[in-house]
Each structure stands twice: as C-alpha cells, then as structure tokens.
Design an enzyme around this catalytic site. Structure first.
Site, mmCIF file in Angstrom:
data_model
loop_
_atom_site.group_PDB
_atom_site.id
_atom_site.type_symbol
_atom_site.label_atom_id
_atom_site.label_comp_id
_atom_site.label_asym_id
_atom_site.label_seq_id
_atom_site.Cartn_x
_atom_site.Cartn_y
_atom_site.Cartn_z
ATOM 1 N N SER A 124 0.876 -1.182 0.000
ATOM 2 C CA SER A 124 0.000 0.000 0.000
ATOM 3 C C SER A 124 0.906 1.222 0.000
ATOM 4 C CB SER A 124 -0.844 -0.016 1.286
ATOM 5 O OG SER A 124 -1.435 1.244 1.515
ATOM 6 N N TYR A 170 -1.959 -1.255 10.474
ATOM 7 C CA TYR A 170 -1.935 -1.352 9.011
ATOM 8 C C TYR A 170 -0.619 -0.808 8.464
ATOM 9 C CZ TYR A 170 -3.924 -1.070 4.248
ATOM 10 O OH TYR A 170 -4.187 -1.224 2.917
HETATM 11 P P1 NAD Z 1 -11.405 -6.253 0.124
HETATM 12 O O1 NAD Z 1 -12.004 -6.146 1.473
HETATM 13 O O2 NAD Z 1 -12.218 -5.940 -1.088
HETATM 14 O O3 NAD Z 1 -10.774 -7.691 -0.114
HETATM 15 C C1 NAD Z 1 -10.036 -8.334 0.886
HETATM 16 C C2 NAD Z 1 -9.963 -9.791 0.535
HETATM 17 O O4 NAD Z 1 -9.256 -10.456 1.587
HETATM 18 C C3 NAD Z 1 -11.345 -10.457 0.440
HETATM 19 O O5 NAD Z 1 -11.312 -11.464 -0.545
HETATM 20 C C4 NAD Z 1 -11.504 -11.071 1.836
HETATM 21 O O6 NAD Z 1 -12.400 -12.170 1.856
HETATM 22 C C5 NAD Z 1 -10.079 -11.507 2.080
HETATM 23 N N1 NAD Z 1 -9.766 -11.733 3.485
HETATM 24 C C6 NAD Z 1 -9.952 -10.918 4.546
HETATM 25 N N2 NAD Z 1 -9.554 -11.530 5.668
HETATM 26 C C7 NAD Z 1 -9.112 -12.754 5.302
HETATM 27 C C8 NAD Z 1 -8.578 -13.873 6.019
HETATM 28 N N3 NAD Z 1 -8.423 -13.850 7.348
HETATM 29 N N4 NAD Z 1 -8.238 -14.980 5.313
HETATM 30 C C9 NAD Z 1 -8.406 -15.019 3.974
HETATM 31 N N5 NAD Z 1 -8.909 -14.015 3.249
HETATM 32 C C10 NAD Z 1 -9.247 -12.889 3.926
HETATM 33 O O7 NAD Z 1 -10.109 -5.316 0.210
HETATM 34 P P2 NAD Z 1 -9.131 -4.736 -0.915
HETATM 35 O O8 NAD Z 1 -9.231 -3.259 -0.812
HETATM 36 O O9 NAD Z 1 -9.294 -5.424 -2.208
HETATM 37 O O10 NAD Z 1 -7.742 -5.132 -0.251
HETATM 38 C C11 NAD Z 1 -6.860 -6.090 -0.809
HETATM 39 C C12 NAD Z 1 -5.438 -5.721 -0.412
HETATM 40 O O11 NAD Z 1 -5.106 -4.452 -0.980
HETATM 41 C C13 NAD Z 1 -5.214 -5.581 1.087
HETATM 42 O O12 NAD Z 1 -3.966 -6.136 1.428
HETATM 43 C C14 NAD Z 1 -5.221 -4.086 1.294
HETATM 44 O O13 NAD Z 1 -4.485 -3.703 2.412
HETATM 45 C C15 NAD Z 1 -4.571 -3.621 0.014
HETATM 46 N N6 NAD Z 1 -4.806 -2.217 -0.315
HETATM 47 C C16 NAD Z 1 -6.070 -1.736 -0.510
HETATM 48 C C17 NAD Z 1 -6.237 -0.398 -0.827
HETATM 49 C C18 NAD Z 1 -7.586 0.201 -1.090
HETATM 50 O O14 NAD Z 1 -7.670 1.427 -1.217
HETATM 51 N N7 NAD Z 1 -8.645 -0.569 -1.191
HETATM 52 C C19 NAD Z 1 -5.140 0.444 -0.942
HETATM 53 C C20 NAD Z 1 -3.878 -0.079 -0.715
HETATM 54 C C21 NAD Z 1 -3.721 -1.419 -0.419
#
Ligand code: NAD
Length: 256
Positions: A138, A151
């Site tokens: 991130s 985080y």
């Molecule tokens: P999201 O909530 O849409 O997806 C998260 C995924 O992780 C889902 O499939 C969920 O079921 C799964 N998950 C959660 N806990 C879990 C567990 N204990 N075991 C297995 N699976 C689990 O979120 P996202 O925004 O797509 O995030 C995905 C990644 O991207 C994360 O690592 C997040 O930190 C990172 N990220 C997101 C953003 C953003 O703005 N959305 C920005 C930077 C980084």
C-alpha cells in the site's frame, strides 16, 4: 503469456485480489482463489477466461490453514508459479484506543500470512528456476496516516519482506516485488467512506471527494483492473530483472 502457469491469489473473492486474479487469468494462468464471502461469482468470472480455477477457504490468520492451502494448490496444479499475497484488513483507531485483538489480526493477515505463503512457495519456484511473488502492500508501506498503526506497521513490514525475498533469490528466476496502491474503491475502503459520510454528515459522493482530496492529487481512485495489469507486467519477460521494488500506483499520493 501465462498459459500453463498457476497463480494463487490470497484474498481474491473481492476487490484488488479479484482484479489481479482476472488479469492473470486473461493471460492464461490457472487460478487458485482464496477469501471469504461469495465464491461462486468470482469462480465463474475466472472460469470465463477458459482457465482452470480452484478455491481454498484458508483463513490467512492461521498458519496451519495456509499450509493446507499451499499443499492443496500443489496437488491440484503440480506447483504454484505466481504467488500474490493480497489478503488484508483494516482497522482505524488511535494507538491508545486500538483493540489488542485487532492489532494481532491486522499483523497476522496483512504481514505474517505473506511470510508463511512465501516460505512454502519458494522451494518449488527455485527448483523450476521461475517464480513471481507479488506482495500487495500500500502507499501505507511507504508513508503513514494517523489512526492506522497496525496497518502501516504491517505494510512497511511487507515492503521489507519483499526486499529480503528479492535479495535471497536474486541470482534465480524468482522475483519478488510489491504493489503500493493509493485509494481503491473496494469494500475495504467503502467502509472508510461510510464512516467519513457519517462523521461529516455528508453524502457518499461528497465523502469520496473528501477522502481523495486529503491524500490523492489525481482525485481518482486507482482500479483493481489497473493493479492487475501491473501484476501482469511483473510476470512478463520484461519483469525478469525487476527485483525488490515497491511500485506505487497512487495518483501522486507519495509524490507530495
Ligand atoms: P477487500 O475487502 O475488497 O478484499 C479483501 C480480501 O481479503 C477479500 O477477498 C476477503 O475475503 C479476504 N480476506 C480478509 N480476511 C481474510 C482472512 N483472514 N483470510 C483469507 N482471506 C481474507 O479489500 P481490498 O481493498 O481489495 O484489499 C486487498 C489488499 O489491498 C489488502 O492487502 C489491502 O491492504 C490492500 N490495499 C487496498 C487499498 C484500497 O484502497 N482498497 C489500498 C492499498 C492497499
């Protein structure tokens, strides 16, 4: 380009993980999905690319379940060629108010799970002398924001893990890199938009503008599709000597 390869993407039932899984499937890779919630929808979408798709519901906070998932993927497809460590959660609170159980969960899911999946994937990647490990970090792996201690600590940690993984395999065909998105409008961020709308008493659309305006000069969300294409680049021959980078796709967030 990736026909015959297998990609395991953690947390790929939604958001960025699903976007990356779809981009890799479009290139011909077979996919192992993981995550909670709706499984039939994402499985159908991936199968639509004409590749094989499997699902394992390992809870990424549980090392024994991660081991079972990695063994399952190897049994189904022979080996994992591309590992995308993407599963992640967020919790927002000041340090003195941060629930200890939430700290432990964020570190376990956002950081420690990547260590376990990586250590289990490396031996067969090294044997094949080809592998791609992509860690979804991130902008919070590069800079901080208040009220996101666990985080930010986990994401800085995964950027460090990315560099060590890259170095330990630098003379092989196995590369490791991190992707550092800014705001992406997934369920994880929608929760923060909802909280902002409630706190400020504004509409959802206005809350999105406030969120973007605080951090992201482009005033645009990065999309899972764009992030998927960056993952495809890391897997391409042009990515053979890209090692240990933390590549931000953040609308200028960290340029400030
Ligand atoms: P999201 O909530 O849409 O997806 C998260 C995924 O992780 C889902 O499939 C969920 O079921 C799964 N998950 C959660 N806990 C879990 C567990 N204990 N075991 C297995 N699976 C689990 O979120 P996202 O925004 O797509 O995030 C995905 C990644 O991207 C994360 O690592 C997040 O930190 C990172 N990220 C997101 C953003 C953003 O703005 N959305 C920005 C930077 C980084």
């Amino acid at each position: 380009m990736l026909k015959g390869k297998t990609a395991l993407v953690t947390g790929s039932t939604s958001g960025i993980g699903l976007g990356i899984a779809k981009a890799l499937a479009r290139q011909g890779a077979n996919i192992v999905l993981n995550g909670f919630g709706d499984v039939a929808g994402p499985t159908g979408e991936i199968a639509g690319f004409g590749v094989k798709v499997r699902y394992h519901g390992a809870d990424m906070s549980k090392p024994a379940e991660i081991e079972a998932m990695m063994a399952y993927a190897a049994t189904e497809f022979g080996q994992i060629d591309i590992l995308v460590n993407n599963a992640g959660i967020q919790h927002v609170a000041r340090i003195e108010d941060f629930p200890v159980e939430r700290w432990d969960a964020v570190i376990a899911i956002n950081l420690t799970s990547a260590f376990h999946a990586t250590r289990l994937a490396l031996p067969s990647m090294r044997k094949a002398n080809w592998g791609r490990i992509i860690n979804v970090a991130s902008v919070h792996g590069l800079v901080a924001s208040a009220e996101k201690s666990a985080y930010v600590a986990a994401k800085h940690g995964i950027v460090g893990l990315t560099k060590v993984t890259a170095l330990e395999n630098a003379t092989t065909g196995v590369t490791c890199n991190a992707i550092c998105p800014g705001w992406v409008l997934t369920p994880l961020v929608q929760k923060q938009v909802d909280a902002k709308a409630a706190a400020l008493g504004v509409s959802n659309e206005e809350a999105k503008k406030v969120l973007l305006g605080e951090k992201e000069p482009s005033m645009q969300f990065t999309t899972p599709e764009e992030l998927g294409e960056l993952a495809v680049f890391f897997c391409s021959p042009a990515g053979n000597n890209v090692r240990g980078v933390a590549w931000n796709m953040d609308g200028g967030w960290t340029a400030q």
